[in-house]
Enzyme design. Structure first.
Site, PDB file in Angstrom:
ATOM      1  N   ARG A  27      14.526 119.007 -25.911  1.00  0.00           N
ATOM      2  CA  ARG A  27      14.196 120.390 -25.561  1.00  0.00           C
ATOM      3  C   ARG A  27      13.310 120.460 -24.310  1.00  0.00           C
ATOM      4  O   ARG A  27      13.228 121.501 -23.676  1.00  0.00           O
ATOM      5  CB  ARG A  27      13.454 121.055 -26.720  1.00  0.00           C
ATOM      6  N   ASN A  99       4.612 127.483 -31.294  1.00  0.00           N
ATOM      7  CA  ASN A  99       5.526 127.693 -30.167  1.00  0.00           C
ATOM      8  C   ASN A  99       5.472 129.167 -29.806  1.00  0.00           C
ATOM      9  O   ASN A  99       5.404 129.999 -30.706  1.00  0.00           O
ATOM     10  CB  ASN A  99       6.974 127.382 -30.553  1.00  0.00           C
ATOM     11  N   GLY A 100       5.552 129.482 -28.532  1.00  0.00           N
ATOM     12  CA  GLY A 100       5.528 130.885 -28.125  1.00  0.00           C
ATOM     13  C   GLY A 100       4.317 131.175 -27.276  1.00  0.00           C
ATOM     14  O   GLY A 100       3.637 130.257 -26.798  1.00  0.00           O
ATOM     15  N   GLU A 481      27.084 126.010  -9.824  1.00  0.00           N
ATOM     16  CA  GLU A 481      26.791 125.095 -10.930  1.00  0.00           C
ATOM     17  C   GLU A 481      26.579 123.669 -10.400  1.00  0.00           C
ATOM     18  O   GLU A 481      25.670 122.963 -10.838  1.00  0.00           O
ATOM     19  CB  GLU A 481      27.942 125.165 -11.954  1.00  0.00           C
ATOM     20  N   LYS A 485      23.089 121.504 -10.674  1.00  0.00           N
ATOM     21  CA  LYS A 485      23.051 120.163 -11.291  1.00  0.00           C
ATOM     22  C   LYS A 485      22.331 119.168 -10.384  1.00  0.00           C
ATOM     23  O   LYS A 485      21.455 118.434 -10.836  1.00  0.00           O
ATOM     24  CB  LYS A 485      24.473 119.616 -11.552  1.00  0.00           C
ATOM     25  N   GLU A 488      18.494 120.052 -10.074  1.00  0.00           N
ATOM     26  CA  GLU A 488      17.628 119.800 -11.232  1.00  0.00           C
ATOM     27  C   GLU A 488      17.520 118.318 -11.566  1.00  0.00           C
ATOM     28  O   GLU A 488      16.502 117.882 -12.094  1.00  0.00           O
ATOM     29  CB  GLU A 488      18.013 120.653 -12.449  1.00  0.00           C
ATOM     30  N   HIS A 504      26.517 133.603   7.567  1.00  0.00           N
ATOM     31  CA  HIS A 504      25.483 134.641   7.596  1.00  0.00           C
ATOM     32  C   HIS A 504      24.108 134.076   7.257  1.00  0.00           C
ATOM     33  O   HIS A 504      23.259 134.788   6.741  1.00  0.00           O
ATOM     34  CB  HIS A 504      25.844 135.771   6.631  1.00  0.00           C
ATOM     35  N   LYS A 602      15.272 122.230 -22.139  1.00  0.00           N
ATOM     36  CA  LYS A 602      16.643 122.526 -22.563  1.00  0.00           C
ATOM     37  C   LYS A 602      16.716 123.908 -23.189  1.00  0.00           C
ATOM     38  O   LYS A 602      17.674 124.638 -23.008  1.00  0.00           O
ATOM     39  CB  LYS A 602      17.065 121.463 -23.586  1.00  0.00           C
TER      40      LYS A 602
END
Ligand code: G6P
Length: 607
Positions: A27, A99-100, A481, A485, A488, A504, A602
């Site tokens: 995560r 968490n939060g 995409e 990839k 990151e 442009h 994640k």
């Protein structure tokens, strides 16, 4: 993002908690800790860094059958041992993982300080432990102390609380998921289903506002007000068990190569070859909705938003009704106008992305119907929507999404066919698309047999200052995409542009040798994309070209990578594969942490 794991039972809790943390690692996190209760004392062990670092500071054995554990992804306060969870109350009688985000933690913190409590960390979470401690000291029960504390906080939480003087765990949820796994004489608490599968398939999902008292033999759920709620035990899907790395060098590698099978799972039983249409039972779409919907809106973040952009174009092509994709984090803040007859699709791998959840709530509040396009079964988005399509990728653990992307595209293709066939699309067109879609997993396999000169592309990418990705039509989101990839995983600045927009602005970046990745399958836009290639080459750029096998355009690339030929509307399912491999191999070459890129998570469960 942050992960919670808890255990109460008859076994030694330490190895169970550590294994739980290990399974939550995907995560994303930057520090980790455990608290162990041996019936008399509570011991806490924390460290900055990975679960492997934590193992070094843990005792070899611990005689504790209860404990709570956490992986922290910093929000309030830096990555330090003090800020790592669990957090204890001032008197050591309460230990908590959270968490939060607690929005009003500043005044709460000031109040605690005015009462003479010394805070040990900079976190918003620590205040919760002290507030519970004060309630207990005033004679409240564990349940009432947590309840009274929750009445005074604003924000989001998934909390698991352990008490020195009570043999139970208390859990509460508001916005951050918590699942309780039911064993025999033992119970498990987790932020997501993945770590539970090796212990039990029987789970209870907490809903927002729920509080649960968990003992060795019982789970009692109650509302915020203390009203008891029927405990609804559900069975986890088997597929969540197949999530170990095996012989693969990285999860990302494994997941890239799982795409043919994952796509088969996604489409099997969901197309009607005879009628040339899609059949998504879980969508529970009334015929009147299909026929009368004035438009479709798609929502998502990151990779999910790019898959949604492809879905948008497929809907317009097949059903000839307007479709628009929105970035979920922007959507809900712009007071969106909701048409109650329209179809809203929320696209998400984890089903837990906070921004997407907020957007769904906004749409539902205004009377809109939202359908989930989700991977994780039973996740918050799946349950919030109550209708939709599971993309069935199986567990995806690498932070960088791969097989979820292709399955989102697969599921949205089937949805577009269903919508298209109930409106404009002919049976023949539908049949042809189904035939090609069913071929797609084989074609993915054919590509993986010979992936082309990926390493030559990596030679151009690995030391680049920046990389430009270009595509048109359906290939524009594929380019985005691919850029996401590489950025990151390899931390190389990447820009993705529709090829026509290149002149442009982004063209200013081009220098002798600048790599430009161009996605140019043999569709009606290829000739126009070729113009952009020539413009880039004229300025010294090196072209990494993704093209269809046998197409003469291959000559235009400095490095040309061929994918098998497929229906022009289905090309994203194949053109994305070399982009995933290029990002993966560049990151490996640069020695980066492929599965856990820095700063990223994640499951992004905070806004
Ligand atoms: C994070 C992940 C991305 C993902 C995005 C949306 O940023 O790192 O891989 O695309 O969240 O996540 P979702 O679970 O909603 O698809």
């Amino acid at each position: 993002m942050c992960g919670i794991f808890g255990y109460i039972g008859h076994q030694s809790s330490l190895p169970i908690l550590v294994e739980g943390l290990r399974r939550l690692e995907y995560r994303g996190y930057d520090s980790t800790g455990v608290g162990l209760h041996d019936g008399e004392t509570i011991n806490v062990h924390k460290t900055v860094g990975k679960v492997n670092n934590l193992k070094q500071v843990l005792p070899k054995e611990a005689n504790a059958t209860m404990g709570i554990a956490h992986t922290r992804w910093a929000t309030h306060g830096g990555v330090t041992q003090e800020n790592t969870h669990p957090h204890a109350s001032y008197d050591g009688k309460v230990l908590l993982v959270h968490n939060g985000i607690i929005e009003n933690y500043r005044p709460l913190r000031a109040k605690l300080i005015s009462k003479g409590i010394e805070l040990q960390s900079e976190t918003d979470s620590e205040v919760l432990a002290h507030m519970i401690g004060l309630e207990l000291e005033n004679g409240a029960s564990p349940q009432d102390s947590v309840r009274n504390m929750l009445k005074r906080v604003r924000g989001t939480w998934g909390i698991c609380v352990m008490f020195l003087d009570h043999d139970l765990l208390l859990c509460a949820r508001n916005g951050s998921p918590l699942i309780i796994g039911q064993g025999d004489g033992e119970m498990f608490v987790s932020s997501d289903p993945h770590p539970l599968t090796s212990h039990t398939q029987r789970v209870v999902y907490l809903e927002d506002g729920d509080m649960a008292t968990v003992t060795r033999t019982s789970i009692k759920v109650a509302s915020k007000q203390g009203r008891s709620i029927q405990t609804n035990v559900q069975t986890l899907e088997d597929s969540w068990a197949e999530s170990e790395l095996g012989d693969a060098p990285h999860y990302m590698f494994k997941e890239i190569y799982e795409q043919p099978d994952a796509l088969r799972h996604c489409i099997t039983g969901r197309v009607d070859r005879e009628m040339g249409t899609g059949r998504l039972g879980g969508m529970r779409l009334a015929h009147s909705t299909l026929v009368q919907a004035p438009h479709v809106r798609l929502l998502g973040c990151g990779t999910a938003a790019f898959a949604a952009e492809i879905g948008q174009m497929l809907i317009e092509k097949m059903a000839r009704i307007p479709a628009v994709t929105h970035i979920a984090s922007e959507y809900r803040n712009n007071d969106p106008i909701i048409n109650t007859k329209a179809i809203y699709l929320a696209v998400s791998q984890s089903g837990e992305t906070a921004d997407t959840i907020s957007a769904i709530k906004e749409i539902k509040l205004k009377g809109g119907q939202v359908f989930g396009v989700v991977n994780v079964v039973g996740s918050t988005i799946a349950r919030l929507c109550g209708q939709g399509v599971y993309i069935h990728s199986g567990p995806e653990q690498s932070v960088a999404s791969t097989k979820a992307f292709t399955n989102m595209v697969g599921a949205l293709t089937v949805f577009s066919m269903q919508l298209g066939r109930s409106r404009n699309m002919s049976k023949e067109q539908g049949r042809e698309l189904i035939q090609q879609l069913q071929q797609a997993p084989h074609l993915m396999e054919a590509y993986f047999e010979d992936v082309g000169p990926i390493d030559e592309a990596v030679d151009l990418l690995a030391n680049a200052k920046s990389v430009l990705y270009l595509g048109r039509g359906l290939s524009a989101p594929v380019a985005k995409e691919g850029a996401l990839k590489l950025m990151e995983l390899a931390y190389i600045p990447c820009l993705a542009y529709p090829a026509g927009e290149m002149k442009h602005g982004p063209m200013a970046l081009l220098e002798e040798g600048s790599p430009v990745v161009v996605v140019a399958p043999s569709d009606h836009l290829k000739e126009k994309t070729l113009l952009a290639i020539h413009e880039c080459k004229a300025r010294g750029a090196k072209i990494i070209l993704i093209h269809e096998k046998g197409d003469a355009i291959a000559e235009e690339g400095d490095v040309s990578i061929a994918i098998p030929k497929i229906h022009p509307w289905l090309t994203p399912l194949l053109t994305v594969l070399p982009l995933q491999l290029m990002a993966y191999r560049t990151a490996v070459r640069l020695g980066k942490d492929v599965d856990r890129p820095r700063n990223l998570a994640k499951s992004v469960t905070v806004e």
